[in-house]
Design a protein around this motif. Structure first.
Motif, mmCIF file in Angstrom:
data_model
loop_
_atom_site.group_PDB
_atom_site.id
_atom_site.type_symbol
_atom_site.label_atom_id
_atom_site.label_comp_id
_atom_site.label_asym_id
_atom_site.label_seq_id
_atom_site.Cartn_x
_atom_site.Cartn_y
_atom_site.Cartn_z
ATOM 1 N N CYS A 158 0.829 -1.211 0.000
ATOM 2 C CA CYS A 158 0.000 0.000 0.000
ATOM 3 C C CYS A 158 0.859 1.255 0.000
ATOM 4 O O CYS A 158 0.547 2.231 -0.693
ATOM 5 C CB CYS A 158 -0.934 -0.014 1.211
ATOM 6 S SG CYS A 158 -2.232 -1.260 1.126
ATOM 7 N N PHE A 159 1.950 1.250 0.773
ATOM 8 C CA PHE A 159 2.850 2.406 0.757
ATOM 9 C C PHE A 159 3.487 2.584 -0.624
ATOM 10 O O PHE A 159 3.720 3.713 -1.065
ATOM 11 C CB PHE A 159 3.940 2.243 1.825
ATOM 12 C CG PHE A 159 3.516 2.671 3.200
ATOM 13 C CD1 PHE A 159 3.126 3.975 3.447
ATOM 14 C CD2 PHE A 159 3.497 1.772 4.251
ATOM 15 C CE1 PHE A 159 2.736 4.383 4.717
ATOM 16 C CE2 PHE A 159 3.113 2.157 5.520
ATOM 17 C CZ PHE A 159 2.728 3.466 5.758
ATOM 18 N N THR A 160 3.772 1.477 -1.299
ATOM 19 C CA THR A 160 4.352 1.559 -2.642
ATOM 20 C C THR A 160 3.397 2.249 -3.603
ATOM 21 O O THR A 160 3.792 3.142 -4.367
ATOM 22 C CB THR A 160 4.687 0.153 -3.162
ATOM 23 O OG1 THR A 160 5.619 -0.476 -2.275
ATOM 24 C CG2 THR A 160 5.283 0.213 -4.552
ATOM 25 N N TRP A 161 2.136 1.861 -3.586
ATOM 26 C CA TRP A 161 1.150 2.484 -4.466
ATOM 27 C C TRP A 161 0.968 3.957 -4.125
ATOM 28 O O TRP A 161 0.780 4.790 -5.016
ATOM 29 C CB TRP A 161 -0.176 1.734 -4.384
ATOM 30 C CG TRP A 161 -0.152 0.455 -5.145
ATOM 31 C CD1 TRP A 161 0.419 -0.727 -4.749
ATOM 32 C CD2 TRP A 161 -0.687 0.201 -6.447
ATOM 33 N NE1 TRP A 161 0.252 -1.692 -5.719
ATOM 34 C CE2 TRP A 161 -0.423 -1.147 -6.770
ATOM 35 C CE3 TRP A 161 -1.384 0.986 -7.362
ATOM 36 C CZ2 TRP A 161 -0.815 -1.725 -7.976
ATOM 37 C CZ3 TRP A 161 -1.783 0.416 -8.565
ATOM 38 C CH2 TRP A 161 -1.498 -0.926 -8.861
ATOM 39 N N LEU A 162 1.016 4.278 -2.829
ATOM 40 C CA LEU A 162 0.882 5.681 -2.439
ATOM 41 C C LEU A 162 2.045 6.503 -2.999
ATOM 42 O O LEU A 162 1.846 7.616 -3.504
ATOM 43 C CB LEU A 162 0.834 5.776 -0.911
ATOM 44 C CG LEU A 162 0.544 7.159 -0.301
ATOM 45 C CD1 LEU A 162 -0.195 7.002 1.024
ATOM 46 C CD2 LEU A 162 1.824 7.943 -0.068
ATOM 47 N N LEU A 163 3.268 5.958 -2.935
ATOM 48 C CA LEU A 163 4.422 6.677 -3.467
ATOM 49 C C LEU A 163 4.330 6.848 -4.981
ATOM 50 O O LEU A 163 4.581 7.932 -5.515
ATOM 51 C CB LEU A 163 5.702 5.927 -3.105
ATOM 52 C CG LEU A 163 6.237 6.122 -1.692
ATOM 53 C CD1 LEU A 163 7.355 5.127 -1.411
ATOM 54 C CD2 LEU A 163 6.744 7.545 -1.501
ATOM 55 N N PRO B 195 4.331 12.613 -3.105
ATOM 56 C CA PRO B 195 5.069 12.013 -1.991
ATOM 57 C C PRO B 195 4.800 12.652 -0.642
ATOM 58 O O PRO B 195 5.066 12.037 0.387
ATOM 59 C CB PRO B 195 6.542 12.188 -2.411
ATOM 60 C CG PRO B 195 6.536 13.265 -3.439
ATOM 61 C CD PRO B 195 5.226 13.157 -4.146
ATOM 62 N N GLN B 196 4.255 13.900 -0.618
ATOM 63 C CA GLN B 196 3.932 14.498 0.674
ATOM 64 C C GLN B 196 2.935 13.644 1.455
ATOM 65 O O GLN B 196 2.931 13.652 2.685
ATOM 66 C CB GLN B 196 3.348 15.900 0.486
ATOM 67 C CG GLN B 196 4.355 16.922 -0.033
ATOM 68 C CD GLN B 196 4.295 17.067 -1.534
ATOM 69 O OE1 GLN B 196 4.094 16.078 -2.240
ATOM 70 N NE2 GLN B 196 4.467 18.271 -2.048
ATOM 71 N N TYR B 197 2.099 12.891 0.745
ATOM 72 C CA TYR B 197 1.099 12.081 1.441
ATOM 73 C C TYR B 197 1.711 10.891 2.160
ATOM 74 O O TYR B 197 1.037 10.221 2.932
ATOM 75 C CB TYR B 197 0.009 11.629 0.462
ATOM 76 C CG TYR B 197 -1.113 12.624 0.374
ATOM 77 C CD1 TYR B 197 -2.275 12.470 1.111
ATOM 78 C CD2 TYR B 197 -0.985 13.763 -0.424
ATOM 79 C CE1 TYR B 197 -3.292 13.404 1.047
ATOM 80 C CE2 TYR B 197 -1.990 14.697 -0.493
ATOM 81 C CZ TYR B 197 -3.142 14.517 0.251
ATOM 82 O OH TYR B 197 -4.137 15.459 0.193
ATOM 83 N N LEU B 198 2.997 10.623 1.905
ATOM 84 C CA LEU B 198 3.667 9.592 2.688
ATOM 85 C C LEU B 198 3.698 9.991 4.160
ATOM 86 O O LEU B 198 3.625 9.128 5.048
ATOM 87 C CB LEU B 198 5.093 9.384 2.169
ATOM 88 C CG LEU B 198 5.901 8.278 2.855
ATOM 89 C CD1 LEU B 198 5.256 6.915 2.639
ATOM 90 C CD2 LEU B 198 7.343 8.277 2.352
ATOM 91 N N ILE B 199 3.793 11.301 4.450
ATOM 92 C CA ILE B 199 3.759 11.774 5.837
ATOM 93 C C ILE B 199 2.453 11.370 6.493
ATOM 94 O O ILE B 199 2.422 10.861 7.617
ATOM 95 C CB ILE B 199 3.927 13.310 5.887
ATOM 96 C CG1 ILE B 199 5.287 13.718 5.329
ATOM 97 C CG2 ILE B 199 3.746 13.829 7.308
ATOM 98 C CD1 ILE B 199 5.477 15.220 5.239
ATOM 99 N N TYR B 200 1.347 11.560 5.778
ATOM 100 C CA TYR B 200 0.047 11.215 6.340
ATOM 101 C C TYR B 200 -0.090 9.703 6.511
ATOM 102 O O TYR B 200 -0.630 9.228 7.510
ATOM 103 C CB TYR B 200 -1.075 11.740 5.442
ATOM 104 C CG TYR B 200 -1.060 13.231 5.262
ATOM 105 C CD1 TYR B 200 -1.328 14.087 6.318
ATOM 106 C CD2 TYR B 200 -0.773 13.789 4.023
ATOM 107 C CE1 TYR B 200 -1.306 15.449 6.153
ATOM 108 C CE2 TYR B 200 -0.747 15.159 3.849
ATOM 109 C CZ TYR B 200 -1.018 15.996 4.914
ATOM 110 O OH TYR B 200 -0.992 17.347 4.746
ATOM 111 N N GLY B 201 0.397 8.954 5.522
ATOM 112 C CA GLY B 201 0.288 7.502 5.616
ATOM 113 C C GLY B 201 1.079 6.938 6.773
ATOM 114 O O GLY B 201 0.572 6.094 7.539
ATOM 115 N N VAL B 202 2.315 7.393 6.945
ATOM 116 C CA VAL B 202 3.150 6.921 8.057
ATOM 117 C C VAL B 202 2.546 7.350 9.388
ATOM 118 O O VAL B 202 2.481 6.562 10.347
ATOM 119 C CB VAL B 202 4.590 7.446 7.906
ATOM 120 C CG1 VAL B 202 5.414 7.140 9.144
ATOM 121 C CG2 VAL B 202 5.243 6.833 6.673
ATOM 122 N N SER B 203 2.094 8.603 9.469
ATOM 123 C CA SER B 203 1.483 9.082 10.711
ATOM 124 C C SER B 203 0.240 8.277 11.063
ATOM 125 O O SER B 203 0.011 7.934 12.231
ATOM 126 C CB SER B 203 1.126 10.568 10.585
ATOM 127 O OG SER B 203 2.263 11.342 10.293
#
Length: 288
Positions: free
Chosen positions: A157-162, A167-175
């Protein structure tokens, strides 16, 4: 909307997405065997394949290679609406809610104001649609002991998000993943770190050239005008000012405070709220 020949050209759809996809298609038609590394039409030329926002490696973006842009845009947006709806439904169901409530929650998220506001920014729209799936795969069967299969699903899921190109949304996903499971045990936290690292490797063809492009451009300072190119051309101090424009006074923070860059102000508010919730969770857990 999906099968029509017209669409609303707003903001990023007009100034970025349509030109990028047109240039990418044109270069592929000229020579399908040569990678489209360079965009000759932006400034005096600029990297194309190294720009993650072009979505060159994002599988759903293949619709732009197969259909005229208005039709492809409609298919792309509707597909991600269903991804967001299905992810929210699955997350709510695994939390024990009834099917009708989960359906209503999925519809509320997919058709809510936040998703609707991002329709003109396809990268943010696509990345946001994967956040419910990150929440879903972070609900482990054994809360403090994620299995390797669950961590791999999280990495996927993180791969598809990237690859979605924002890429700023990686902050939201990790949080989000930390809030849901990161504090339960050290195994959950290290598993989350490992899943993000694996996602970066899986998306390496897009992420590594983008990071190189970002670092080289940032080292040169103001190599491009900030209002035109955005985050990629900021000096490092301005990147910090982006996170807190009220505290760090730079020309760019003045631009944010003056509300000339609404998108950056929106991301600042979202980041501040996300990390506020994260800090609040840490404090509440320590007080128990």
């Amino acid at each position: 909307f999906v099968f029509g020949r017209r669409m609303y050209f707003l903001a990023d759809a007009l100034h970025e997405q349509y030109p990028w996809q047109s240039v990418l298609n044109s270069l592929l038609r000229q020579d399908a065997q040569a990678p489209p590394l360079w965009n000759p039409h932006a400034f005096c030329g600029s990297p194309l394949l190294a720009d993650i926002e072009v979505q060159a490696y994002y599988p759903p973006a293949m619709v732009y290679r197969l259909f005229p842009y208005p039709t492809a845009e409609g298919i792309f947006l509707v597909l991600h609406l269903f991804i967001a709806l299905a992810g929210t439904y699955s997350f709510l169901r695994c939390k024990g809610l009834e099917r009708s409530v989960a359906v209503l929650g999925g519809i509320g998220f997919a058709l809510g104001g936040h998703m609707f506001m991002l329709v003109a920014n396809q990268r943010a729209f696509a990345a946001l649609s994967w956040l419910p799936w990150i929440a879903r795969v972070t609900v482990y069967r054994r809360p403090s002991h994620p299995s390797p299969t669950e961590l791999m699903a999280q990495s996927f899921c993180f791969t598809w998000l990237l690859l979605a190109g924002h890429p700023q949304y990686l902050i939201y996903g990790v949080s989000l993943a930390i809030l849901l499971a990161g504090f339960r045990s050290m195994r959950c936290f290290t598993g989350l770190v490992a899943s993000v690292g694996i996602a970066v490797l899986l998306a390496g063809a897009a992420v590594i050239p983008f990071l190189s492009y970002l670092f080289l451009d940032t080292e040169r300072g103001r190599s491009l005008a900030i209002p035109v190119r955005g985050l990629d051309s900021m000096p490092w101090f301005n990147l910090l000012a982006y996170l807190n424009p009220g505290l760090l006074r730079t020309p760019y923070s003045e631009e944010l405070i003056g509300m000339r860059a609404h998108w950056a102000s929106f991301h600042f508010v979202g980041t501040a709220l996300t990390w506020g919730a994260l800090i609040g969770s840490v404090v509440s857990m320590k007080s128990r």
